[in-house]
Design a protein around this motif. Structure first.
Motif, mmCIF file in Angstrom:
data_model
loop_
_atom_site.group_PDB
_atom_site.id
_atom_site.type_symbol
_atom_site.label_atom_id
_atom_site.label_comp_id
_atom_site.label_asym_id
_atom_site.label_seq_id
_atom_site.Cartn_x
_atom_site.Cartn_y
_atom_site.Cartn_z
ATOM 1 N N THR A 26 0.981 -1.207 -0.049
ATOM 2 C CA THR A 26 0.122 0.090 -0.090
ATOM 3 C C THR A 26 0.872 1.274 -0.030
ATOM 4 O OG1 THR A 26 -1.875 -1.323 1.264
ATOM 5 C CG2 THR A 26 -2.019 1.123 1.301
ATOM 6 N N ALA A 27 1.899 1.492 0.888
ATOM 7 C CA ALA A 27 2.960 2.422 0.718
ATOM 8 C C ALA A 27 3.725 2.692 -0.459
ATOM 9 C CB ALA A 27 3.972 2.049 1.782
ATOM 10 N N LYS A 28 3.733 1.659 -1.361
ATOM 11 C CA LYS A 28 4.361 1.845 -2.650
ATOM 12 C C LYS A 28 3.021 2.297 -3.663
ATOM 13 C CE LYS A 28 7.943 -1.976 -2.709
ATOM 14 N NZ LYS A 28 8.244 -3.141 -3.185
ATOM 15 N N LEU A 29 2.065 1.866 -3.323
ATOM 16 C CA LEU A 29 0.711 2.305 -4.072
ATOM 17 C C LEU A 29 0.805 3.763 -3.937
ATOM 18 C CD1 LEU A 29 -1.611 1.799 -6.209
ATOM 19 C CD2 LEU A 29 -2.716 1.462 -3.814
ATOM 20 N N VAL A 30 0.919 4.310 -2.740
ATOM 21 C CA VAL A 30 0.777 5.781 -2.432
ATOM 22 C C VAL A 30 1.863 6.564 -3.285
ATOM 23 C CG1 VAL A 30 1.095 7.571 -0.644
ATOM 24 C CG2 VAL A 30 -0.378 5.926 -0.315
ATOM 25 N N GLU A 31 3.036 6.274 -2.947
ATOM 26 C CA GLU A 31 4.319 6.817 -3.790
ATOM 27 C C GLU A 31 4.114 6.722 -5.146
ATOM 28 O OE1 GLU A 31 7.490 4.797 -1.650
ATOM 29 O OE2 GLU A 31 7.575 6.416 -0.389
ATOM 30 N N SER A 32 3.775 5.607 -5.929
ATOM 31 C CA SER A 32 3.758 5.527 -7.357
ATOM 32 C C SER A 32 2.710 6.050 -7.852
ATOM 33 C CB SER A 32 3.899 4.070 -7.740
ATOM 34 O OG SER A 32 2.705 3.465 -7.247
ATOM 35 N N ILE B 115 1.162 9.240 -6.490
ATOM 36 C CA ILE B 115 1.469 10.581 -6.791
ATOM 37 C C ILE B 115 2.493 10.911 -8.011
ATOM 38 C CG2 ILE B 115 3.053 10.736 -5.036
ATOM 39 C CD1 ILE B 115 0.238 13.027 -5.740
ATOM 40 N N ALA B 116 3.439 9.914 -7.870
ATOM 41 C CA ALA B 116 4.548 10.181 -9.058
ATOM 42 C C ALA B 116 3.977 9.944 -10.385
ATOM 43 C CB ALA B 116 5.640 9.159 -8.614
ATOM 44 N N THR B 117 3.012 9.046 -10.528
ATOM 45 C CA THR B 117 2.601 8.923 -11.824
ATOM 46 C C THR B 117 1.803 9.956 -12.267
ATOM 47 O OG1 THR B 117 2.175 6.416 -11.583
ATOM 48 C CG2 THR B 117 0.735 7.573 -13.212
ATOM 49 N N ALA C 198 2.901 12.822 -15.649
ATOM 50 C CA ALA C 198 2.078 13.312 -16.675
ATOM 51 C C ALA C 198 1.934 14.621 -16.755
ATOM 52 C CB ALA C 198 0.557 12.489 -16.386
ATOM 53 N N SER C 199 1.822 15.099 -15.351
ATOM 54 C CA SER C 199 1.524 16.622 -15.545
ATOM 55 C C SER C 199 2.892 17.405 -16.290
ATOM 56 C CB SER C 199 1.445 17.293 -14.201
ATOM 57 O OG SER C 199 1.178 18.450 -14.063
#
Length: 369
Positions: free
Chosen positions: A228-234, A236-238, A242-243
């Motif tokens: 889940t921690a990896k999901l949070v970091e990846s 916001i990074a994703t 894109a932005s």
């Protein structure tokens, strides 16, 4: 206000006397007023001193050799070249200030139709619309999308290893980004990751949100399991990655103004190319880069800096700032090279300062400066 930093690019007119200045000024001011070439006889009549048309033609010949004016047709009057316009704007034009009534009108238009809790883009749209109406050109506002403030993030699973990162900003604009999920991620992890992000990012810009998540890395590892921690970091990074590919939000109002008084086919072609560039946002990144090089209004005439990829349009822009005094965008006016520079420069400058003040304190009601 206006940065006069380009004079070194203009050929010095050594020994330019008042007679030459008056003739050159008459040619330029006639062009800015009417768009038409002016001949020696009309110049002679308009001069504050008595000078024959033959004498005027001699001076015009010298100005033409210097590259400051040209004749569009044989035996026609003269028009300023782009270099001549640049010299006039930098060295000879007098920029006045706005009257109190004009300042109050700008502040009223910016504040009366904008509520403190309205979105950021609503405020930018109002600024663009107002500049268009006041200048008879097209109003432009460019913002860094990474400076728009966030409201909500959510993960939506599409399949076992694919999900959408759904982000909503304070203007309620929704953007979706596809991301790869860690293998074995349970459905509950998507909800937990969304909750953690929303607890830390609301009201922050994207760059601030990234720093917030990095600063809470230890807390992230303690509260959530590893996947889940990896999901949070990846996640916001994703969205941040894109932005970065599309870093600007561009608002243009008053494009129809650019079509007024256009008769020549070459002018119609110029406007068509300009519209194409506005649609593709081509070269607009240069405006943000150039704005960050210094304060004040900047003027780009014709083909300078290859903005919009063609000669024939002028841009007057000024940066605006957020509450941390960081430049977050530019606003200004696009129009033909015969824009009313003396009027539009202080207008753009003051509007940028009003917008900066509103971003610093959205609830502030402005007093007369």
């Amino acid at each position: 206000m206006f940065e006069r930093d380009r004079l070194n690019q203009i050929p010095p007119l050594v020994g330019m006397d008042d007679r030459v200045k008056d003739i050159f000024r008459t040619i330029v001011e006639s062009y800015l007023s009417t768009g038409d070439p002016v001949g020696s006889r009309n110049i002679s009549r308009a001069l504050p001193i008595s000078l024959s048309p033959a004498s005027v033609r001699n001076v015009m010949s010298d100005l033409e050799q210097l590259g400051l004016i040209y004749s569009p047709h044989t035996s026609a009057g003269r028009l300023p070249t782009e270099m001549g316009l640049r010299f006039f704007v930098d060295a000879m034009m007098e920029f006045g200030d706005l009257s109190n009534d004009e300042r109050n009108a700008i502040k009223r238009q910016m504040t009366s139709s904008h509520q403190p809790d309205a979105g950021f883009e609503s405020l930018l749209t109002q600024a663009s619309q107002m500049l268009s109406g006041l200048s008879s050109g097209a109003g432009l506002v460019l913002a860094n999308k990474q400076d728009q403030r966030l409201k909500h993030v959510e993960f939506v699973r599409l399949e076992a290893t694919k999900a959408l990162v759904v982000l909503v900003d304070e203007d309620d604009k929704v953007e979706n980004r596809l991301m790869t999920l860690p293998k074995g991620l349970p459905a509950s992890a998507l909800t937990e990751a969304s909750n953690f992000l929303n607890a830390h990012i609301r009201g922050k810009t994207l760059s601030e949100a990234q720093k917030e998540i990095e600063a809470h890395h230890v807390e992230l590892q303690a509260e959530l399991d590893d996947l889940t921690a990896k999901l949070v970091e990846s996640g916001i990074a994703t969205w941040a990655g894109a932005s970065e590919d599309q870093p600007q939000s561009l608002i243009i109002r008053g494009r129809s103004n650019l079509l007024e008084n256009v008769t020549a086919q070459e002018d119609l072609e110029r406007i068509r190319h300009l519209f194409d560039d506005l649609e593709s946002k081509k070269d607009f990144v240069q405006l943000l880069e150039l704005a960050e090089q210094g304060d004040g209004v900047r003027i780009y005439i014709g083909s300078e800096n290859q903005l919009f990829s063609l000669s024939g349009s002028s841009v007057i822009v000024s940066p605006y700032r957020d509450g941390n005094q960081k430049i977050v965008g530019v606003l200004g006016v696009i129009g033909p090279t015969r824009l009313n520079y003396a009027r539009i420069v202080p207008m753009v400058d003051y509007t940028a300062r009003v917008l900066s003040s509103m971003l610093t304190d959205p609830k502030r009601r402005f007093e007369s400066d």
